[in-house]
Design a protein around this motif. Structure first.
Motif, mmCIF file in Angstrom:
data_model
loop_
_atom_site.group_PDB
_atom_site.id
_atom_site.type_symbol
_atom_site.label_atom_id
_atom_site.label_comp_id
_atom_site.label_asym_id
_atom_site.label_seq_id
_atom_site.Cartn_x
_atom_site.Cartn_y
_atom_site.Cartn_z
ATOM 1 N N VAL A 127 -45.097 33.580 18.390
ATOM 2 C CA VAL A 127 -43.747 33.056 18.529
ATOM 3 C C VAL A 127 -42.777 34.088 17.987
ATOM 4 O O VAL A 127 -42.910 34.549 16.854
ATOM 5 C CB VAL A 127 -43.585 31.740 17.740
ATOM 6 C CG1 VAL A 127 -42.140 31.276 17.773
ATOM 7 C CG2 VAL A 127 -44.498 30.675 18.292
ATOM 8 N N LYS A 128 -41.818 34.503 18.814
ATOM 9 C CA LYS A 128 -40.796 35.433 18.334
ATOM 10 C C LYS A 128 -39.430 34.793 18.548
ATOM 11 O O LYS A 128 -38.967 34.658 19.667
ATOM 12 C CB LYS A 128 -40.869 36.753 19.107
ATOM 13 C CG LYS A 128 -42.198 37.448 19.005
ATOM 14 C CD LYS A 128 -42.177 38.772 19.749
ATOM 15 C CE LYS A 128 -43.557 39.136 20.289
ATOM 16 N NZ LYS A 128 -43.993 38.265 21.426
ATOM 17 N N ARG A 133 -39.318 39.318 9.408
ATOM 18 C CA ARG A 133 -40.634 39.115 8.821
ATOM 19 C C ARG A 133 -40.803 39.841 7.494
ATOM 20 O O ARG A 133 -41.811 39.676 6.826
ATOM 21 C CB ARG A 133 -41.713 39.589 9.801
ATOM 22 C CG ARG A 133 -41.663 38.842 11.126
ATOM 23 C CD ARG A 133 -42.866 39.190 11.984
ATOM 24 N NE ARG A 133 -44.080 38.653 11.395
ATOM 25 C CZ ARG A 133 -44.581 37.459 11.701
ATOM 26 N NH1 ARG A 133 -43.981 36.706 12.582
ATOM 27 N NH2 ARG A 133 -45.693 37.034 11.145
ATOM 28 N N VAL A 152 -40.188 34.290 6.308
ATOM 29 C CA VAL A 152 -40.436 33.247 7.308
ATOM 30 C C VAL A 152 -40.441 31.883 6.626
ATOM 31 O O VAL A 152 -39.835 30.916 7.100
ATOM 32 C CB VAL A 152 -41.782 33.485 8.029
ATOM 33 C CG1 VAL A 152 -42.089 32.318 8.958
ATOM 34 C CG2 VAL A 152 -41.750 34.786 8.794
ATOM 35 N N VAL A 217 -42.598 25.555 16.038
ATOM 36 C CA VAL A 217 -41.927 26.855 16.071
ATOM 37 C C VAL A 217 -42.113 27.575 14.723
ATOM 38 O O VAL A 217 -42.413 28.773 14.678
ATOM 39 C CB VAL A 217 -40.429 26.682 16.404
ATOM 40 C CG1 VAL A 217 -39.679 27.987 16.205
ATOM 41 C CG2 VAL A 217 -40.277 26.184 17.832
ATOM 42 N N THR A 221 -44.480 30.832 14.117
ATOM 43 C CA THR A 221 -43.971 32.117 13.652
ATOM 44 C C THR A 221 -44.928 32.740 12.640
ATOM 45 O O THR A 221 -45.102 33.947 12.589
ATOM 46 C CB THR A 221 -42.588 31.927 13.001
ATOM 47 O OG1 THR A 221 -41.809 31.100 13.853
ATOM 48 C CG2 THR A 221 -41.893 33.257 12.818
ATOM 49 N N LYS A 222 -45.586 31.882 11.837
ATOM 50 C CA LYS A 222 -46.515 32.403 10.841
ATOM 51 C C LYS A 222 -47.873 32.769 11.428
ATOM 52 O O LYS A 222 -48.396 33.848 11.186
ATOM 53 C CB LYS A 222 -46.743 31.353 9.735
ATOM 54 C CG LYS A 222 -45.610 31.294 8.741
ATOM 55 C CD LYS A 222 -45.885 30.227 7.709
ATOM 56 C CE LYS A 222 -46.705 30.780 6.545
ATOM 57 N NZ LYS A 222 -46.768 29.811 5.434
#
Lengths: 306, 282
Positions: A127-128, A133, A152, A217, A221-222
């Motif tokens: 997920v971007k 980061r 994050v 989401v 991301t992680k």
């Protein structure tokens, strides 16, 4: 001391994500008394819908449009799912025991798992969404070397806080929220004053879907969106037992306590007994809570008049 | 019994067209239990009508059949027609019925225990779409009728007294601006003084707001004092109906429902045998 604070803050921030998943359980449980076993699957579906739509749009449109478009697509999917669930599952099970409804959500979990992977693919998708980061170092003046934060996690906390604020305002200040709380209290009485029960289900499952999207989401991301995100839901159970199944603040506080507790336990107790306690620490805490305080920290006590 | 007019089609004879007419309905629970065996009744516009009867006679079922809440208890109206305000209720949902002006106050109050009294009243206005100002006006009006609710407005409904809960439930029903309220056992579990107060308010609402009432009661004495017309229900059938005054004078009603016997029967055994002989003709 600096190290302790660092572990604590890191734990609290990762606890925010547990809180988010637990929140999805709480809103449905509050309004219908059903433990929605499919909440984890809804996180997976929301995540996959978002990631794939964003990737598709990203080929032709600029970045921010693809993010917004992906979010809009995922929201639409979650509302459609809520509608389908209301039409084809819940309405058919009106007046059945809550155990039957719970069994139905187990079935629903498998259906959503498989259909979402058939529709959107079963690989690991990153997920971007433009969250930086790089780790952030704060409080350098106070402690030697400062405190290292995962950015994050920090963003996740901010977004979760906004979400909770919106939910609290929605439930406490709006007419719809009032109707939902009324239904949670007494189905029959809610019907007698003219609140349509199926309509409340549609609303509440949509809200749970939106919370699932937020959780997807941020977790995505992680660690990326993949099937194993479903098991996230398992981590929400001890959070719920700790915070109480019916309380929005309970889900938040429970998540934070579990997150911070397991990191601190891992670092400071785990080293004494060989480590690896992060994986079961939450469940032991939940077990102890069940024995001494079964309604949880913020759970509704039953009002009983004598 | 001669002075009581028996009208099987349930026309009460007061006022013009009835706001509610129930025609020969039959209700079956769980597809096997026959609870109502052809009940007919009518409520005139602006009237107070009472359904009387013992436990299990079918009073609550009759009210729920009217308000369409039976479906959620696996009950089904299998025969007969119910019309509210000229419209049949069978294919409407409970919320449509509330917006059309027919609201039920359920047996046992059913306030939302974890909501404050104020919030409870607000939920009553759920079906209304005519703006906050109008709702606020009605809220003030309800607090005028029930000053005790204004004092307790911040309290959770689960923690107030039974009488206050009953007032809250009636006030909540009033918030939907009903033409008619179906009131199920308002006296249940309340002290006689409070029951008196509640019935007094019902009378006031009826006279001041023109709300019609259909009241299911076991407290026959109280109900017949405030209602204009009464129906007596026994095991799913209406066995007697008439104006409240007539019913109060009726020997059988006195004997069975008001506990007044003018003959010299002193033992319970006599009463029972008397009752056995005197099966209602239904």
């Amino acid at each position: 001391m600096g190290f302790f604070i660092e572990v604590l803050i890191g734990g609290l921030l990762s606890g925010v994500l547990y809180s988010l998943v637990a929140l999805g359980f709480v809103v449905i449980f509050k309004a219908s008394g059903v433990l929605n076993f499919a909440q984890g699957s809804m996180v997976l579906l929301a995540g996959l819908a978002f990631v794939r739509a964003q990737a598709f749009l990203g080929e032709t449109f600029p970045f921010w449009i693809s993010v917004a478009g992906g979010l809009a697509f995922a929201v639409a999917i979650m509302v459609i799912v809520a509608w389908l669930v209301e039409k084809f599952v819940l309405t058919r099970l009106i007046n059945q025991s809550s155990l039957s409804l719970f069994m139905a959500t187990i079935g629903l979990a498998f259906v959503i798992d498989e259909l979402s992977q058939i529709a959107f693919g079963s690989e690991v998708y990153a997920v971007k969404i433009g969250i930086p980061r790089e780790p952030i170092i704060v409080l350098t003046g106070l402690f030697d070397g400062g405190v290292l934060l995962n950015s994050v996690d920090l963003w996740a906390a901010i977004i979760a806080a906004c979400l909770v604020l919106i939910l609290v305002v929605f439930f406490q200040k709006t007419g719809t929220g009032l109707a939902l709380r009324a239904v949670a209290d007494d189905h029959a009485a809610a019907q007698s004053v003219g609140i349509p029960i199926p309509w409340t289900w549609l609303i509440i499952w949509s809200v749970a879907g939106l919370i699932a999207l937020a959780a997807a989401v941020l977790w995505g991301t992680k660690v990326g969106i993949q099937y194993s995100i479903v098991f996230l839901a398992m981590k929400a159970l001890p959070v719920l037992i700790l915070g109480g199944f019916t309380s929005i603040p309970g889900a938040i506080v429970g998540g934070l306590l579990i997150g911070a507790g397991e990191k601190l336990a891992e670092v400071f107790i785990g080293s004494m007994i060989g480590g690896g306690i992060e994986y079961w620490f939450a469940y032991v805490v939940a077990l102890i809570f069940l024995m001494i305080w079964p309604q949880g920290l913020f759970g509704e006590r039953l009002i009983e008049r004598i | 019994m001669a002075q009581i007019e028996r009208e099987t089609n349930g026309q009460s004879g007061i006022g013009t067209t009835p706001i509610l007419s129930v025609n020969n309905i039959e209700v079956i629970y769980d597809q096997v239990v026959l609870v109502l065996k052809g009940v007919s009744l009518a409520v005139p516009r602006g009237g107070i009508v009472s359904i009387l009867g013992a436990n299990g006679a079918g009073k609550t079922t009759t009210l729920k059949a009217i308000s369409n809440l039976l479906k959620s208890e696996k009950g089904l109206v299998t025969k007969g027609i119910i019309e509210f305000d000229g419209r049949r209720v069978d294919n409407t949902t409970p919320n449509d019925l509330v917006s059309n002006g027919c609201v039920q106050v359920m047996e046992g109050r059913h306030c939302f225990a974890h909501l404050s009294i104020h919030e409870n009243l607000l939920t009553g206005a759920f079906t209304r779409r005519n703006g906050k100002a109008a709702i606020q006006r009605d809220l003030d009006a309800v607090y005028e009728y029930f000053p005790r609710l204004r004092e307790r407005r911040k309290s959770l409904a689960g923690y107030v007294s039974g009488g206050e809960q009953q007032m809250c439930a009636i006030g909540r029903a009033m918030m939907s601006r009903p033409k008619m309220i179906l009131l199920d056992e308002p006296s249940m579990g309340l002290a006689p003084k409070i029951v008196e107060e509640i019935f007094g308010i019902v009378k006031t609402l009826n006279e001041a707001q023109g709300v019609s009432f259909l009241i299911a009661e076991q407290n026959t004495n109280m109900a017949l004092r405030y209602a204009t017309y009464g129906y007596i229900l026994e095991t799913g059938r209406i066995v007697l109906d008439g104006s409240a005054d007539d019913l109060r004078q009726n020997e059988d009603v006195k004997e069975f429902y008001l506990g007044i016997a003018d003959s010299n029967r002193t033992s319970f055994r006599d009463v029972k045998s008397y009752r056995r002989r005197k099966r209602w003709l239904a």
